[in-house]
Motif scaffolding. Structure first.
Motif: not given
Length: 328
Positions: A158-172, A260-263
């Motif tokens: 989640l924090g790497e330099d990539r485009v996170i798919p919009s389908e991903i809504k939350a993480a644990i 720090h980069n997790i959105k």
């Protein structure tokens, strides 16, 4: 984001972190019907995925009955039938969501095709699974949950330099060794000796299976000289996956540097009495400066041992609560 105040209160006998860790890892039982599916990775290897569905009549040959799925990643030398992943899968199935428990390379009961296998920072396999869920399975909502090593993979992805798919809504992420070097140091202390010996044995057993495929790279003399987990990472994990050595592997794959980069809204739960985690694995500063990172630090729970009355563990209940809070 402010640090979350935990409401976790374990049964008296499980306030001890060692007891909670051992019971959860060795004695807990969860019954879950799963269906296995093998997918190919981009580099030509394979991953075995174990599916369970909110509708028991759903089969791999049909389209999914739910448009939501949780992807579950196990820990070091685990697999997709471990209760700490199947417990979450079962709970999410009961609440209208499908679940896929991922077996990392070489962890499904069959050795993978390559010399490399899996490690704490191998986010490319998670990416393959996510794309499969979106493109082939047509899920519109995806949640991620990683436990221990799997938690580090989720956070790093989640924090790497990539485009996170919009389908991903939350993480644990649960009981995550976010600082790998610190966690390795803790695992080598006397308090964790029994766990370290067990991990080393399982890892070496895996290498002896792989030795049949790569005898020129895995010689008996070298395997017999591996006495610690760090030596295992120095000899195999780091070199097999393109790192200079164990220290280089730990530095580049620790998820703490990516937080720090997790959105995506992300919940971290790590117990303060988790003997596997060093102080650097509790990213208080990062959580305070990132509105998407929620850090919960119960006093008890050991390593993935958040036992409470009933069949559902505290971290499983919190995972469901968290995704329900962040549905869009």
């Amino acid at each position: 984001m402010p640090i979350l105040e935990s409401t976790y209160k374990p049964p008296f006998q499980f306030k001890n972190g060692f007891m909670a860790t051992v019971y959860s890892g060795l004695l807990r039982k969860v019954h879950l019907d799963q269906e296995r599916e093998r997918i190919n990775t981009k580099d030509g290897d394979f991953l075995d995925l174990d599916w369970s569905y909110c509708d028991a009549s759903t089969r791999l040959s049909t389209s999914a009955k739910s448009d939501a799925v949780i992807i579950l990643l196990h820990g070091l030398e685990g697999h997709a039938q471990r209760p700490y992943v199947t417990g979450t899968a079962k709970l999410f199935n009961q609440n209208g969501m499908d679940a896929v428990c991922v077996n990392f390379r070489g962890c499904s009961g069959e050795d993978n095709r390559f010399y490399r296998s899996y490690h704490s920072g191998a986010t490319e396999d998670l990416e393959d699974v996510i794309q499969y869920c979106i493109q082939q399975k047509k899920y519109k909502t995806i949640y991620l949950k990683g436990i221990s090593l799997g938690g580090n993979v989720v956070l790093k992805y989640l924090g790497e330099d990539r485009v996170i798919p919009s389908e991903i809504k939350a993480a644990i992420a649960i009981s995550t060794p976010a600082n790998l070097n610190g966690s390795a140091t803790e695992l080598h202390k006397m308090k964790n000796r029994a766990f370290a010996i067990r991990f080393r044995k399982h890892l070496l057993d895996k290498l002896r299976v792989k030795q049949k495929q790569f005898p020129e790279r895995l010689k008996d003399k070298d395997l017999n000289e591996i006495k610690t987990l760090r030596e295992f990472d120095e000899f195999y994990t780091s070199k097999a996956h393109g790192f200079k050595g164990a220290t280089d592997y730990y530095e580049k794959c620790s998820s703490v540097q990516f937080l720090h980069n997790i959105k995506v809204p992300t919940l971290m739960i790590s117990a303060l009495n988790d003997s596997f985690l060093s102080p650097g694995c509790f990213p208080v500063k990062a959580a305070k400066h990132n509105d998407n990172l929620f850090l919960e630090m119960p006093n008890h729970g050991g390593h993935v041992g958040f036992i409470q009355k009933g069949d559902v563990y505290y971290n499983e209940k919190r995972a469901l609560e968290f995704v329900n809070e962040h549905k869009k």
